[in-house]
Design an enzyme around this catalytic site. Sequence first.
Site, PDB file in Angstrom:
ATOM      1  N   TYR A 188      -5.952  -3.793   3.238  1.00  0.00           N
ATOM      2  CA  TYR A 188      -7.395  -4.053   3.386  1.00  0.00           C
ATOM      3  C   TYR A 188      -7.659  -4.919   4.627  1.00  0.00           C
ATOM      4  O   TYR A 188      -8.550  -4.619   5.444  1.00  0.00           O
ATOM      5  CB  TYR A 188      -7.894  -4.736   2.108  1.00  0.00           C
ATOM      6  CG  TYR A 188      -9.398  -4.787   1.909  1.00  0.00           C
ATOM      7  CD1 TYR A 188     -10.301  -4.299   2.860  1.00  0.00           C
ATOM      8  CD2 TYR A 188      -9.921  -5.326   0.732  1.00  0.00           C
ATOM      9  CE1 TYR A 188     -11.681  -4.355   2.641  1.00  0.00           C
ATOM     10  CE2 TYR A 188     -11.299  -5.381   0.509  1.00  0.00           C
ATOM     11  CZ  TYR A 188     -12.166  -4.901   1.468  1.00  0.00           C
ATOM     12  OH  TYR A 188     -13.519  -4.964   1.262  1.00  0.00           O
TER      13      TYR A 188
ATOM     14  N   LEU B  12     -10.620   0.230  -0.767  1.00  0.00           N
ATOM     15  CA  LEU B  12      -9.661  -0.885  -0.715  1.00  0.00           C
ATOM     16  C   LEU B  12     -10.087  -2.038  -1.620  1.00  0.00           C
ATOM     17  O   LEU B  12      -9.258  -2.824  -2.065  1.00  0.00           O
ATOM     18  CB  LEU B  12      -9.456  -1.327   0.744  1.00  0.00           C
ATOM     19  CG  LEU B  12      -8.692  -0.273   1.564  1.00  0.00           C
ATOM     20  CD1 LEU B  12      -8.801  -0.559   3.063  1.00  0.00           C
ATOM     21  CD2 LEU B  12      -7.230  -0.199   1.153  1.00  0.00           C
ATOM     22  N   GLU B  13     -11.407  -2.135  -1.909  1.00  0.00           N
ATOM     23  CA  GLU B  13     -11.862  -3.090  -2.932  1.00  0.00           C
ATOM     24  C   GLU B  13     -11.254  -2.702  -4.284  1.00  0.00           C
ATOM     25  O   GLU B  13     -10.737  -3.543  -5.011  1.00  0.00           O
ATOM     26  CB  GLU B  13     -13.392  -3.101  -3.039  1.00  0.00           C
ATOM     27  CG  GLU B  13     -14.105  -3.891  -1.972  1.00  0.00           C
ATOM     28  CD  GLU B  13     -13.869  -5.406  -2.063  1.00  0.00           C
ATOM     29  OE1 GLU B  13     -13.523  -5.911  -3.142  1.00  0.00           O
ATOM     30  OE2 GLU B  13     -14.015  -6.077  -1.040  1.00  0.00           O
ATOM     31  N   LEU B  14     -11.338  -1.405  -4.597  1.00  0.00           N
ATOM     32  CA  LEU B  14     -10.754  -0.934  -5.856  1.00  0.00           C
ATOM     33  C   LEU B  14      -9.242  -1.200  -5.860  1.00  0.00           C
ATOM     34  O   LEU B  14      -8.682  -1.680  -6.849  1.00  0.00           O
ATOM     35  CB  LEU B  14     -11.049   0.570  -6.020  1.00  0.00           C
ATOM     36  CG  LEU B  14     -10.461   1.252  -7.246  1.00  0.00           C
ATOM     37  CD1 LEU B  14     -10.928   0.591  -8.543  1.00  0.00           C
ATOM     38  CD2 LEU B  14     -10.838   2.741  -7.254  1.00  0.00           C
TER      39      LEU B  14
END
Length: 230
Positions: A112, A207-209
Amino acid sequence: MTFTERLREENDATYQAIFDHPYVQGLKTGHVPKNALVHYVKQDFEYLNAFMRVYGLAISKCETREEMSLFNEQIGFVLHSEIHPHNNLCEVAGVPYEELQGYPLAPGASHYISHMMTTAQQGTLGEIVAVLLPCPWTYLDIGERLMKEAAPQPGLHPFYEWINFYGTKSMEGVTGKLRSWLDRYAETASEREKEKMRVAFAKSCQLELGFWEMAYTVEEWPVRDAVLRR
Ligand SMILES: Cc1ncc(CN)c(N)n1
Protein backbone atom coordinates in the site's frame (compact mmCIF):
# COMPACT_ATOMS: atom_id res chain seq x y z
CA MET A 1 -22.78 12.85 -10.96
CA THR A 2 -19.50 14.29 -9.72
CA PHE A 3 -16.18 12.58 -10.40
CA THR A 4 -15.86 11.39 -6.78
CA GLU A 5 -19.48 10.17 -6.65
CA ARG A 6 -18.62 8.05 -9.66
CA LEU A 7 -15.46 6.73 -7.96
CA ARG A 8 -17.53 5.78 -4.90
CA GLU A 9 -20.06 3.95 -7.08
CA GLU A 10 -17.41 2.11 -9.09
CA ASN A 11 -15.78 0.85 -5.89
CA ASP A 12 -18.91 0.03 -3.93
CA ALA A 13 -18.18 -3.71 -3.86
CA THR A 14 -14.79 -3.01 -2.25
CA TYR A 15 -16.34 -0.68 0.35
CA GLN A 16 -18.83 -3.43 1.17
CA ALA A 17 -16.09 -6.09 1.39
CA ILE A 18 -14.20 -3.82 3.80
CA PHE A 19 -17.25 -3.43 6.03
CA ASP A 20 -17.92 -7.18 5.95
CA HIS A 21 -14.30 -8.05 6.78
CA PRO A 22 -13.99 -10.07 10.04
CA TYR A 23 -11.66 -7.42 11.55
CA VAL A 24 -14.20 -4.63 11.00
CA GLN A 25 -17.03 -6.89 12.17
CA GLY A 26 -14.92 -7.64 15.26
CA LEU A 27 -14.72 -3.91 15.97
CA LYS A 28 -18.52 -3.93 15.82
CA THR A 29 -19.02 -6.84 18.22
CA GLY A 30 -16.12 -5.86 20.48
CA HIS A 31 -14.10 -9.01 19.74
CA VAL A 32 -10.80 -8.64 17.87
CA PRO A 33 -7.96 -11.02 18.77
CA LYS A 34 -5.14 -9.32 20.71
CA ASN A 35 -2.43 -10.27 18.16
CA ALA A 36 -4.55 -8.70 15.38
CA LEU A 37 -4.91 -5.46 17.38
CA VAL A 38 -1.16 -5.35 18.01
CA HIS A 39 -0.26 -6.10 14.39
CA TYR A 40 -2.66 -3.44 13.14
CA VAL A 41 -1.23 -0.72 15.40
CA LYS A 42 2.38 -1.63 14.52
CA GLN A 43 1.62 -1.47 10.81
CA ASP A 44 -0.70 1.53 10.95
CA PHE A 45 1.83 3.60 12.89
CA GLU A 46 4.24 3.14 9.96
CA TYR A 47 1.47 3.57 7.39
CA LEU A 48 0.47 6.94 8.85
CA ASN A 49 4.12 8.04 8.86
CA ALA A 50 4.23 7.25 5.15
CA PHE A 51 0.90 9.02 4.62
CA MET A 52 2.38 12.22 6.07
CA ARG A 53 5.41 11.85 3.77
CA VAL A 54 3.04 11.64 0.81
CA TYR A 55 1.38 14.87 1.96
CA GLY A 56 4.88 16.36 2.02
CA LEU A 57 5.49 15.26 -1.57
CA ALA A 58 2.10 16.71 -2.52
CA ILE A 59 3.10 20.07 -0.98
CA SER A 60 6.20 20.06 -3.19
CA LYS A 61 3.87 20.06 -6.22
CA CYS A 62 1.38 22.71 -5.03
CA GLU A 63 0.94 25.94 -6.96
CA THR A 64 -1.12 27.81 -4.38
CA ARG A 65 -1.05 28.48 -0.63
CA GLU A 66 -4.64 27.21 -0.42
CA GLU A 67 -3.49 23.78 -1.61
CA MET A 68 -0.42 23.86 0.64
CA SER A 69 -2.59 24.68 3.61
CA LEU A 70 -4.90 21.71 2.89
CA PHE A 71 -2.05 19.20 3.02
CA ASN A 72 -0.32 20.94 5.91
CA GLU A 73 -3.51 20.81 8.03
CA GLN A 74 -3.86 17.12 7.35
CA ILE A 75 -0.33 16.40 8.54
CA GLY A 76 -1.28 18.09 11.83
CA PHE A 77 -4.42 15.98 12.05
CA VAL A 78 -2.52 12.70 11.67
CA LEU A 79 0.14 13.78 14.16
CA HIS A 80 -2.13 15.08 16.88
CA SER A 81 -5.54 13.44 16.46
CA GLU A 82 -5.13 10.07 14.81
CA ILE A 83 -3.18 8.81 17.81
CA HIS A 84 -6.50 8.53 19.73
CA PRO A 85 -7.89 5.52 17.87
CA HIS A 86 -4.49 3.81 18.15
CA ASN A 87 -4.52 4.42 21.91
CA ASN A 88 -7.95 2.78 22.15
CA LEU A 89 -6.71 -0.38 20.41
CA CYS A 90 -3.57 -0.44 22.59
CA GLU A 91 -5.67 -0.15 25.76
CA VAL A 92 -7.89 -3.05 24.72
CA ALA A 93 -4.78 -5.12 23.83
CA GLY A 94 -3.13 -4.13 27.11
CA VAL A 95 0.10 -3.04 25.39
CA PRO A 96 1.72 0.45 25.69
CA TYR A 97 1.59 2.39 22.39
CA GLU A 98 5.35 3.13 22.57
CA GLU A 99 6.07 -0.61 22.35
CA LEU A 100 4.34 -0.88 18.98
CA GLN A 101 6.34 1.73 17.09
CA GLY A 102 9.26 1.26 14.70
CA TYR A 103 8.49 -2.22 13.32
CA PRO A 104 9.27 -3.44 9.78
CA LEU A 105 6.46 -3.28 7.25
CA ALA A 106 4.47 -6.46 6.60
CA PRO A 107 3.75 -7.25 2.90
CA GLY A 108 0.25 -5.69 2.85
CA ALA A 109 1.39 -2.41 4.40
CA SER A 110 4.50 -2.34 2.22
CA HIS A 111 2.43 -2.79 -0.95
CA TYR A 112 0.00 0.00 0.00
CA ILE A 113 2.79 2.43 0.94
CA SER A 114 4.69 1.67 -2.30
CA HIS A 115 1.53 2.41 -4.29
CA MET A 116 1.08 5.78 -2.56
CA MET A 117 4.77 6.71 -2.84
CA THR A 118 5.02 5.82 -6.54
CA THR A 119 1.92 7.87 -7.30
CA ALA A 120 3.22 10.77 -5.21
CA GLN A 121 6.55 10.76 -7.03
CA GLN A 122 5.29 10.22 -10.58
CA GLY A 123 1.75 11.61 -10.55
CA THR A 124 -0.03 14.93 -10.73
CA LEU A 125 -1.67 16.52 -7.68
CA GLY A 126 -5.00 15.09 -8.82
CA GLU A 127 -3.55 11.57 -8.92
CA ILE A 128 -2.03 12.08 -5.46
CA VAL A 129 -5.38 13.16 -3.99
CA ALA A 130 -7.01 10.14 -5.70
CA VAL A 131 -4.49 7.74 -4.16
CA LEU A 132 -4.97 9.27 -0.68
CA LEU A 133 -8.75 9.64 -0.60
CA PRO A 134 -9.76 6.01 0.18
CA CYS A 135 -7.85 6.26 3.47
CA PRO A 136 -10.20 8.77 5.13
CA TRP A 137 -13.23 7.86 3.04
CA THR A 138 -13.32 4.10 3.75
CA TYR A 139 -12.79 4.81 7.49
CA LEU A 140 -15.58 7.38 7.48
CA ASP A 141 -17.83 4.76 5.87
CA ILE A 142 -16.84 2.14 8.48
CA GLY A 143 -17.23 4.59 11.36
CA GLU A 144 -20.66 5.85 10.29
CA ARG A 145 -21.99 2.34 9.73
CA LEU A 146 -20.59 1.08 13.05
CA MET A 147 -22.11 4.06 14.88
CA LYS A 148 -25.50 3.03 13.51
CA GLU A 149 -25.20 -0.74 13.75
CA ALA A 150 -23.27 -1.06 17.04
CA ALA A 151 -24.56 2.15 18.69
CA PRO A 152 -21.57 1.97 21.08
CA GLN A 153 -21.76 3.55 24.54
CA PRO A 154 -18.75 4.98 26.39
CA GLY A 155 -17.52 2.59 29.06
CA LEU A 156 -19.60 -0.29 27.67
CA HIS A 157 -18.18 -0.96 24.20
CA PRO A 158 -14.40 -1.67 24.15
CA PHE A 159 -13.97 0.09 20.78
CA TYR A 160 -16.21 3.05 21.56
CA GLU A 161 -13.36 5.57 21.16
CA TRP A 162 -12.24 4.10 17.84
CA ILE A 163 -15.76 4.00 16.41
CA ASN A 164 -16.65 7.42 17.74
CA PHE A 165 -13.45 8.92 16.30
CA TYR A 166 -14.04 7.63 12.77
CA GLY A 167 -17.82 7.75 12.86
CA THR A 168 -18.20 11.39 13.80
CA LYS A 169 -16.93 14.61 12.32
CA SER A 170 -13.18 13.94 12.20
CA MET A 171 -13.06 12.06 8.90
CA GLU A 172 -15.94 13.96 7.34
CA GLY A 173 -13.87 17.13 7.17
CA VAL A 174 -10.82 15.63 5.49
CA THR A 175 -12.90 13.41 3.18
CA GLY A 176 -15.02 16.37 2.09
CA LYS A 177 -12.00 18.57 1.43
CA LEU A 178 -10.09 15.93 -0.53
CA ARG A 179 -13.23 15.12 -2.52
CA SER A 180 -13.87 18.71 -3.51
CA TRP A 181 -10.23 19.16 -4.56
CA LEU A 182 -10.32 15.95 -6.58
CA ASP A 183 -13.57 17.02 -8.27
CA ARG A 184 -11.91 20.32 -9.09
CA TYR A 185 -8.77 18.66 -10.54
CA ALA A 186 -10.95 16.28 -12.56
CA GLU A 187 -12.73 19.22 -14.26
CA THR A 188 -9.55 20.24 -16.08
CA ALA A 189 -7.77 16.86 -16.29
CA SER A 190 -7.34 15.03 -19.60
CA GLU A 191 -9.14 11.70 -20.10
CA ARG A 192 -5.81 9.94 -19.62
CA GLU A 193 -5.16 11.67 -16.30
CA LYS A 194 -8.69 10.94 -15.11
CA GLU A 195 -8.17 7.28 -15.94
CA LYS A 196 -4.98 7.30 -13.86
CA MET A 197 -6.93 8.87 -10.97
CA ARG A 198 -9.58 6.14 -11.22
CA VAL A 199 -6.94 3.41 -11.19
CA ALA A 200 -5.07 4.99 -8.26
CA PHE A 201 -8.29 5.31 -6.24
CA ALA A 202 -9.51 1.77 -6.98
CA LYS A 203 -6.13 0.27 -6.10
CA SER A 204 -6.04 2.16 -2.79
CA CYS A 205 -9.53 0.83 -1.98
CA GLN A 206 -8.32 -2.72 -2.65
CA LEU A 207 -5.22 -2.11 -0.54
CA GLU A 208 -7.40 -0.80 2.31
CA LEU A 209 -9.16 -4.16 2.26
CA GLY A 210 -5.77 -5.89 2.08
CA PHE A 211 -4.60 -3.90 5.11
CA TRP A 212 -7.47 -5.28 7.26
CA GLU A 213 -6.68 -8.78 6.03
CA MET A 214 -2.98 -8.29 6.78
CA ALA A 215 -3.82 -7.23 10.34
CA TYR A 216 -6.37 -9.99 10.92
CA THR A 217 -4.09 -12.77 9.68
CA VAL A 218 -1.03 -11.18 11.36
CA GLU A 219 0.65 -11.37 7.97
CA GLU A 220 4.45 -11.58 7.88
CA TRP A 221 7.02 -12.17 5.15
CA PRO A 222 7.48 -15.84 4.18
CA VAL A 223 11.01 -15.95 5.61
CA ARG A 224 10.68 -13.46 8.42
CA ASP A 225 14.27 -12.94 9.58
CA ALA A 226 15.60 -12.48 6.04
CA VAL A 227 13.90 -9.09 5.64
CA LEU A 228 15.73 -5.91 6.54
CA ARG A 229 14.06 -3.57 9.02
CA ARG A 230 12.83 -1.13 6.37
C1 LIG B 1 -4.52 1.82 6.46
C2 LIG B 1 -5.30 2.99 6.98
N1 LIG B 1 -6.24 3.53 6.21
C3 LIG B 1 -6.97 4.59 6.72
C4 LIG B 1 -6.76 5.12 7.94
C5 LIG B 1 -7.56 6.25 8.44
N2 LIG B 1 -6.87 7.47 8.28
C6 LIG B 1 -5.77 4.52 8.69
N3 LIG B 1 -5.48 4.95 9.94
N4 LIG B 1 -5.03 3.43 8.23
